[in-house]
Design a protein around this motif. Structure first.
Motif, mmCIF file in Angstrom:
data_model
loop_
_atom_site.group_PDB
_atom_site.id
_atom_site.type_symbol
_atom_site.label_atom_id
_atom_site.label_comp_id
_atom_site.label_asym_id
_atom_site.label_seq_id
_atom_site.Cartn_x
_atom_site.Cartn_y
_atom_site.Cartn_z
ATOM 1 N N UNK A 222 0.822 -1.216 0.000
ATOM 2 C CA UNK A 222 0.000 0.000 0.000
ATOM 3 C C UNK A 222 0.853 1.261 0.000
ATOM 4 N N UNK A 223 1.908 1.274 0.825
ATOM 5 C CA UNK A 223 2.728 2.486 0.942
ATOM 6 C C UNK A 223 3.376 2.852 -0.383
ATOM 7 N N UNK A 224 3.860 1.851 -1.132
ATOM 8 C CA UNK A 224 4.487 2.124 -2.431
ATOM 9 C C UNK A 224 3.493 2.729 -3.409
ATOM 10 N N UNK A 225 2.302 2.146 -3.464
ATOM 11 C CA UNK A 225 1.291 2.628 -4.414
ATOM 12 C C UNK A 225 0.846 4.040 -4.039
ATOM 13 N N UNK A 226 0.598 4.272 -2.757
ATOM 14 C CA UNK A 226 0.171 5.605 -2.318
ATOM 15 C C UNK A 226 1.241 6.644 -2.612
ATOM 16 N N UNK A 227 2.506 6.286 -2.396
ATOM 17 C CA UNK A 227 3.592 7.231 -2.686
ATOM 18 C C UNK A 227 3.645 7.569 -4.171
ATOM 19 N N UNK A 228 3.405 6.574 -5.030
ATOM 20 C CA UNK A 228 3.413 6.812 -6.478
ATOM 21 C C UNK A 228 2.281 7.749 -6.887
ATOM 22 N N UNK A 229 1.078 7.512 -6.346
ATOM 23 C CA UNK A 229 -0.049 8.396 -6.664
ATOM 24 C C UNK A 229 0.190 9.799 -6.120
ATOM 25 N N UNK A 230 0.791 9.884 -4.944
ATOM 26 C CA UNK A 230 1.056 11.202 -4.346
ATOM 27 C C UNK A 230 2.052 11.990 -5.189
ATOM 28 N N UNK A 231 3.071 11.325 -5.708
ATOM 29 C CA UNK A 231 4.057 12.017 -6.551
ATOM 30 C C UNK A 231 3.427 12.553 -7.826
ATOM 31 N N UNK A 232 2.453 11.841 -8.365
ATOM 32 C CA UNK A 232 1.812 12.284 -9.610
ATOM 33 C C UNK A 232 1.033 13.571 -9.426
ATOM 34 N N UNK A 233 0.699 13.923 -8.162
ATOM 35 C CA UNK A 233 -0.056 15.148 -7.899
ATOM 36 C C UNK A 233 0.832 16.286 -7.420
ATOM 37 N N UNK A 234 2.126 16.080 -7.357
ATOM 38 C CA UNK A 234 3.041 17.141 -6.939
ATOM 39 C C UNK A 234 3.126 18.212 -8.032
ATOM 40 N N UNK A 235 3.335 19.477 -7.658
ATOM 41 C CA UNK A 235 3.440 20.541 -8.670
ATOM 42 C C UNK A 235 4.521 20.229 -9.696
ATOM 43 N N UNK A 236 4.147 20.323 -10.956
ATOM 44 C CA UNK A 236 5.097 20.080 -12.029
ATOM 45 C C UNK A 236 5.252 18.629 -12.440
ATOM 46 N N UNK A 237 4.609 17.713 -11.711
ATOM 47 C CA UNK A 237 4.748 16.287 -12.038
ATOM 48 C C UNK A 237 4.022 15.966 -13.338
#
Length: 249
Positions: free
Chosen positions: A154-169
């Motif tokens: 879960x932590x890996x998947x959540x981190x990946x989705x969170x990075x996709x919403x970072x400014x400029x991603x």
């Protein structure tokens, strides 16, 4: 001739090759299901080119695929970075200092202010993902659930989705963009337009929920929404009006 310093990614690549494994082999070994093989292959490539540092859970899965020294890897991660990363970091600090200086002069938060009155900045791909997720009423943890079966992933998947919403991603791999449809209503074609096209060619998108004329909201009357000049769709305006009425009551 002076050799380039060994990076963390290059170290992992050498250890993988010493084990006689290709990136495809590693992706198969660390994937829970066949659906994750392509995703993990892309992620391993990013790790080996020092564009991504794996989370602890993903790191442990890599160690299960081939042998390498965790201490050596961590030392290389914490050591000197490639030159291009230093340059990016310096430019980022300079932009932040410049923005902070201007905001102090004007007494406002510059990054959120339009350049001219009435001018709305273009919507970014990362903002589009966030709007669609929030419109579905999902947190990142909830949106991640379709992509894993074991709780330890879960932590890996959540981190990946969170990075996709970072400014400029931006997500460059189209198969990953398409895969967002599994989590919530999402139009990959709109994402690609925001990513690849000039702002003049972007579709009209509601800034409250991320809907477009191709993927409209459905109102209580069963009719499709319409997006006005304020870039807010009629359904979102009705919801905002009802909320204000409840607060006033």
């Amino acid at each position: 001739m002076i050799a380039e310093p060994l990076t963390a990614g290059a170290y992992l690549r050498r250890r993988r090759e010493s084990a006689g494994l290709s990136i495809d082999d590693v992706a198969v070994l660390i994937s829970v299901t066949d659906a994750w093989v392509t995703f993990n292959k892309a992620l391993v490539k990013l790790i080996e080119t020092d564009e991504h540092v794996p989370s602890p859970g993903f790191f442990d899965r890599l160690r299960g695929a081939f042998a390498f020294d965790r201490f050596v890897y961590e030392q290389l991660v914490c050591g000197p970075r490639p030159r291009h990363l230093h340059a990016l970091r310096r430019r980022g600090r300079a932009r932040r200092r410049s923005s902070l200086h201007r905001s102090r002069l004007k007494g406002t938060s510059m990054p959120n202010d339009p350049i001219l009155p009435g001018l709305v900045p273009p919507l970014t791909p990362a903002e589009y993902i966030r709007l669609r997720r929030e419109a579905a009423g999902l947190t990142i943890a909830q949106a991640a659930k379709p992509y894993y079966r074991r709780p330890e992933h879960a932590a890996d998947v959540e981190a990946t989705l969170r990075r996709a919403e970072l400014p400029g991603a931006m997500i460059r791999e189209d198969y990953l963009v398409d895969d967002y449809q599994r989590a919530f209503p999402f139009d990959p074609a709109v994402y690609r337009q925001l990513r690849d096209e000039a702002p003049a060619h972007h579709p009209t998108i509601c800034r409250s929920c991320g809907c477009t004329s191709w993927t409209p909201c459905i109102g209580r009357d069963g009719e499709d929404c319409s997006i006005g000049e304020g870039l807010t769709c009629s359904v979102c305006e009705q919801k905002a009006h009802r909320r204000s009425q409840r607060r006033a009551a």
